[in-house]
Design an enzyme around this catalytic site. Structure first.
Site, PDB file in Angstrom:
ATOM      1  N   SER A 246       0.829  -1.220   0.000  1.00 29.45           N
ATOM      2  CA  SER A 246       0.000   0.000   0.000  1.00 29.45           C
ATOM      3  C   SER A 246       0.857   1.260   0.000  1.00 29.45           C
ATOM      4  O   SER A 246       0.604   2.192  -0.774  1.00 29.45           O
ATOM      5  CB  SER A 246      -0.972   0.009   1.186  1.00 29.45           C
ATOM      6  N   HIS A 276      -2.563  -8.762   1.287  1.00 32.24           N
ATOM      7  CA  HIS A 276      -2.213  -7.583   2.098  1.00 32.24           C
ATOM      8  C   HIS A 276      -3.403  -7.258   3.017  1.00 32.24           C
ATOM      9  O   HIS A 276      -3.801  -8.090   3.830  1.00 32.24           O
ATOM     10  CB  HIS A 276      -1.844  -6.441   1.133  1.00 32.24           C
ATOM     11  N   ASP A 378      -3.333  -8.850  11.028  1.00 36.96           N
ATOM     12  CA  ASP A 378      -4.710  -9.066  10.581  1.00 36.96           C
ATOM     13  C   ASP A 378      -5.429 -10.196  11.315  1.00 36.96           C
ATOM     14  O   ASP A 378      -6.646 -10.320  11.201  1.00 36.96           O
ATOM     15  CB  ASP A 378      -4.721  -9.354   9.068  1.00 36.96           C
TER      16      ASP A 378
HETATM   17  N1  CMX Z   1      -0.677 -20.007   4.660  1.00 42.66           N
HETATM   18  C1  CMX Z   1      -0.282 -20.911   3.734  1.00 42.66           C
HETATM   19  N2  CMX Z   1       0.847 -20.812   3.027  1.00 42.66           N
HETATM   20  C2  CMX Z   1       1.632 -19.755   3.275  1.00 42.66           C
HETATM   21  C3  CMX Z   1       1.324 -18.791   4.249  1.00 42.66           C
HETATM   22  C4  CMX Z   1       0.090 -18.932   4.935  1.00 42.66           C
HETATM   23  N3  CMX Z   1      -0.326 -18.049   5.849  1.00 42.66           N
HETATM   24  N4  CMX Z   1       2.288 -17.856   4.279  1.00 42.66           N
HETATM   25  C5  CMX Z   1       3.208 -18.222   3.353  1.00 42.66           C
HETATM   26  N5  CMX Z   1       2.804 -19.350   2.737  1.00 42.66           N
HETATM   27  C6  CMX Z   1       3.447 -20.050   1.645  1.00 42.66           C
HETATM   28  C7  CMX Z   1       3.516 -19.128   0.424  1.00 42.66           C
HETATM   29  O1  CMX Z   1       2.273 -19.135  -0.271  1.00 42.66           O
HETATM   30  C8  CMX Z   1       4.662 -19.742  -0.339  1.00 42.66           C
HETATM   31  O2  CMX Z   1       4.185 -20.916  -0.969  1.00 42.66           O
HETATM   32  P1  CMX Z   1       4.754 -21.372  -2.438  1.00 42.66           P
HETATM   33  O3  CMX Z   1       6.228 -21.519  -2.264  1.00 42.66           O
HETATM   34  O4  CMX Z   1       4.041 -22.624  -2.700  1.00 42.66           O
HETATM   35  O5  CMX Z   1       4.378 -20.250  -3.363  1.00 42.66           O
HETATM   36  C9  CMX Z   1       5.620 -20.182   0.770  1.00 42.66           C
HETATM   37  O6  CMX Z   1       4.801 -20.316   1.952  1.00 42.66           O
HETATM   38  C10 CMX Z   1       6.738 -19.207   1.062  1.00 42.66           C
HETATM   39  O7  CMX Z   1       6.163 -17.935   1.296  1.00 42.66           O
HETATM   40  P2  CMX Z   1       6.881 -16.905   2.305  1.00 42.66           P
HETATM   41  O8  CMX Z   1       8.192 -16.540   1.710  1.00 42.66           O
HETATM   42  O9  CMX Z   1       6.857 -17.430   3.685  1.00 42.66           O
HETATM   43  O10 CMX Z   1       5.866 -15.666   2.293  1.00 42.66           O
HETATM   44  P3  CMX Z   1       5.807 -14.464   1.240  1.00 42.66           P
HETATM   45  O11 CMX Z   1       6.785 -13.421   1.658  1.00 42.66           O
HETATM   46  O12 CMX Z   1       5.870 -14.933  -0.153  1.00 42.66           O
HETATM   47  O13 CMX Z   1       4.319 -13.908   1.471  1.00 42.66           O
HETATM   48  C11 CMX Z   1       2.434 -13.315   2.756  1.00 42.66           C
HETATM   49  C12 CMX Z   1       3.943 -13.218   2.636  1.00 42.66           C
HETATM   50  C13 CMX Z   1       1.975 -12.366   3.865  1.00 42.66           C
HETATM   51  C14 CMX Z   1       1.806 -12.852   1.446  1.00 42.66           C
HETATM   52  C15 CMX Z   1       2.041 -14.767   3.080  1.00 42.66           C
HETATM   53  O14 CMX Z   1       2.575 -15.125   4.325  1.00 42.66           O
HETATM   54  C16 CMX Z   1       0.542 -15.003   3.077  1.00 42.66           C
HETATM   55  O15 CMX Z   1      -0.037 -15.267   2.030  1.00 42.66           O
HETATM   56  N6  CMX Z   1      -0.138 -14.909   4.275  1.00 42.66           N
HETATM   57  C17 CMX Z   1      -1.574 -15.020   4.350  1.00 42.66           C
HETATM   58  C18 CMX Z   1      -2.220 -13.709   3.941  1.00 42.66           C
HETATM   59  C19 CMX Z   1      -2.054 -12.650   4.983  1.00 42.66           C
HETATM   60  O16 CMX Z   1      -2.306 -12.843   6.170  1.00 42.66           O
HETATM   61  N7  CMX Z   1      -1.640 -11.452   4.545  1.00 42.66           N
HETATM   62  C20 CMX Z   1      -1.512 -10.274   5.416  1.00 42.66           C
HETATM   63  C21 CMX Z   1      -0.077  -9.850   5.647  1.00 42.66           C
HETATM   64  C22 CMX Z   1       0.001  -8.602   6.497  1.00 42.66           C
HETATM   65  C23 CMX Z   1      -0.541  -7.415   5.757  1.00 42.66           C
HETATM   66  O17 CMX Z   1       0.088  -6.975   4.790  1.00 42.66           O
HETATM   67  O18 CMX Z   1      -1.614  -6.924   6.107  1.00 42.66           O
END
Ligand code: CMX
Length: 451
Positions: A246, A276, A378
């Protein structure tokens, strides 16, 4: 202070801005060619994770300890700012002053800011008309972004640019837009809430209240505990460094000298994504679905574990967990948990959130791929809002958006104060990466001769 029409905040910014601009110029002259980072292929193809390529004046993010506002850990900031009483959460206006200036404001300065925001809060009726004409099924975040854009004709920066303002003066117009927007944003948000979920029964503002409490009041809840939740919520969600979607989207758009109305609205479109800010809505949706599927308002630990494992098997993400930078439980989650422990420990929905906090991290850890299995901001916010009667979870990201205005607008003002240029990184043609890597694996005749 400021009674004769003076603006103490702007005066302070002028001095701070000149000093920092001078320092930046010197840094560029003396160390402009110093190497700060090296970029790996993994980062180019991985959302630029870890690449140090932006600056941020207002806040910083540490993977272990979380966000700091001007060096102050987020969990401590409320205690340091002026507040109605020792038992209350701090005035949100004080945080905006801190983000902009780097100093804790006095009570008098906070009062001045509250007055000036109140004076600037009028929203033209045409903006409300735009919102009222939207179909009922419009997502509140789309409506919010449209409401901001519908107000854009108010932008003094847009007008100044049209008249050919000098680049050095641009920040002053960005500052005026920032204050005007900050004043009006809660009105737009409250209007959307009352229009979509309360049959268009609007509530007049109460100019005697502070920014956070008045927002709570316009939503329709005058419980002093809800006022405090709003103040805390808005402070916790305000800023998170410069690289999150954002803030970065807003700053990128702002770097083209698009005014704060265009830039903030762009930030909101990024916040509306499920990875996000939309995650706060998705957490509540996920818990409600789980409660329904398991036939219990407070499922057992075993039931929750099985449900979550099943979601992962289906390739779904568990909302409210994980982070691109953080590697520990988000202190903003813990601050909300502490609020819930004090005000609503017996709330069943809150207890489900606490059970998820216990159960989900080891399950995510066991996947071997999730870098941060801990909860983010969140996971908790929806349970608290529900407790105070705001059960319409599709509206939750708008709360986040109102809060994030504080950080985005402060950062936009500083970007113009520092005269930062238009952002323009290079996108590497994908084919070039394949060619480069193939060459590295098998040195060409030419490069062998050189060796
Ligand atoms: N549930 C399931 N799988 C998850 C996960 C979760 N909560 N968090 C990460 N992973 C997975 C990713 O999808 C990724 O999978 P692939 O390798 O198969 O693509 C793997 O774990 C590695 O990801 P990462 O390096 O740990 O996380 P990223 O930096 O790529 O992404 C985030 C970060 C927040 C997008 C991710 O943790 C996520 O999707 N979380 C759930 C959504 C969420 O709560 N978002 C809010 C974040 C805070 C905000 O900005 O408001």
């Amino acid at each position: 202070m400021g009674e004769q029409g003076g603006d103490p905040l702007k005066e302070r910014l002028q001095v701070l801005g000149e000093a920092l601009r001078q320092q930046v110029r010197q840094l560029l002259q003396e160390s402009g060619d110093q190497v700060l980072d090296q970029i790996r292929v993994r980062q180019v193809l991985g959302g630029m994770r870890g690449v140090r390529a932006l600056v941020c004046v207002t806040s910083s993010l540490d993977p272990e300890t979380g966000v700091r506002y001007r060096g102050i850990p987020v969990a401590e900031v409320s205690a340091r700012l002026p507040r109605p009483s020792a038992e209350d959460e701090a005035y949100v206006e004080g945080l905006f002053w801190l983000l902009l200036t780097g100093s804790i404001p006095t009570e008098e300065e906070v009062n001045w800011l509250r007055r000036t925001l109140s004076e600037r809060s009028h929203v033209p009726y045409q903006v409300y008309e735009v919102l009222d004409r939207l179909p009922a099924e419009t997502h509140p975040m789309a409506a919010f972004s449209m409401g901001i854009l519908a107000m854009r004709r108010e932008s003094v920066m847009r007008e100044a640019l049209q008249k050919g303002v000098s680049k050095d003066k641009l920040w002053e117009y960005a500052y005026e837009d920032a204050l005007n927007l900050l004043a009006k944003i809660p009105y737009i948000a409250a209007h959307i809430y009352r229009r979509f979920y309360r049959d268009g029964k609007y509530i007049d503002p109460d100019p005697s209240l502070d920014w956070g409490a008045n927002f709570a009041h316009m939503l329709g809840n005058d419980d002093p505990a809800f006022y405090n939740l709003m103040r805390l919520y808005l402070i916790l969600h305000a800023d998170h460094g410069g690289g999150n979607v954002s803030v970065h989207a807003a700053r990128l758009v702002g770097s083209a000298w698009s005014d704060p109305y265009l830039a903030y609205s762009a930030g909101m479109n990024g916040l509306a994504g499920p990875l996000h800010g939309l995650a706060n809505q998705q957490v509540v949706q996920f818990i409600l679905e789980m409660q329904k599927a398991l036939g219990s308002m407070l499922p057992t630990r075993e039931q929750i574990a099985e449900y979550v494992r099943d979601m992962l098997k289906k390739g779904r993400v568990i909302p409210g967990f994980g982070h691109a930078v953080l590697r520990k439980t988000d202190p903003r989650f813990l601050a909300q948990k502490a609020f819930a422990e004090k005000h609503c420990p017996d709330d069943e929905f809150v207890q489900v959130v606490w059970r998820l906090y216990e159960i989900v991290p080891p399950i995510l850890q066991a996947t071997g791929k999730v870098k941060n299995p801990w909860p983010n901001v969140d996971l908790h916010s929806g349970a608290l809002l529900r407790h105070y009667g705001i059960v319409e979870y599709t509206f939750y990201t708008v709360f986040f958006g109102v809060a994030r205005a504080l950080g985005i607008l402060a950062q936009l003002v500083w970007d113009r104060l520092l005269g930062l240029p238009i952002e323009r990184p290079v996108a590497v043609p994908l084919q070039d990466l394949f060619t480069l890597l193939a060459e590295e694996a098998q040195p060409s005749e030419e490069s062998r001769q050189v060796v």
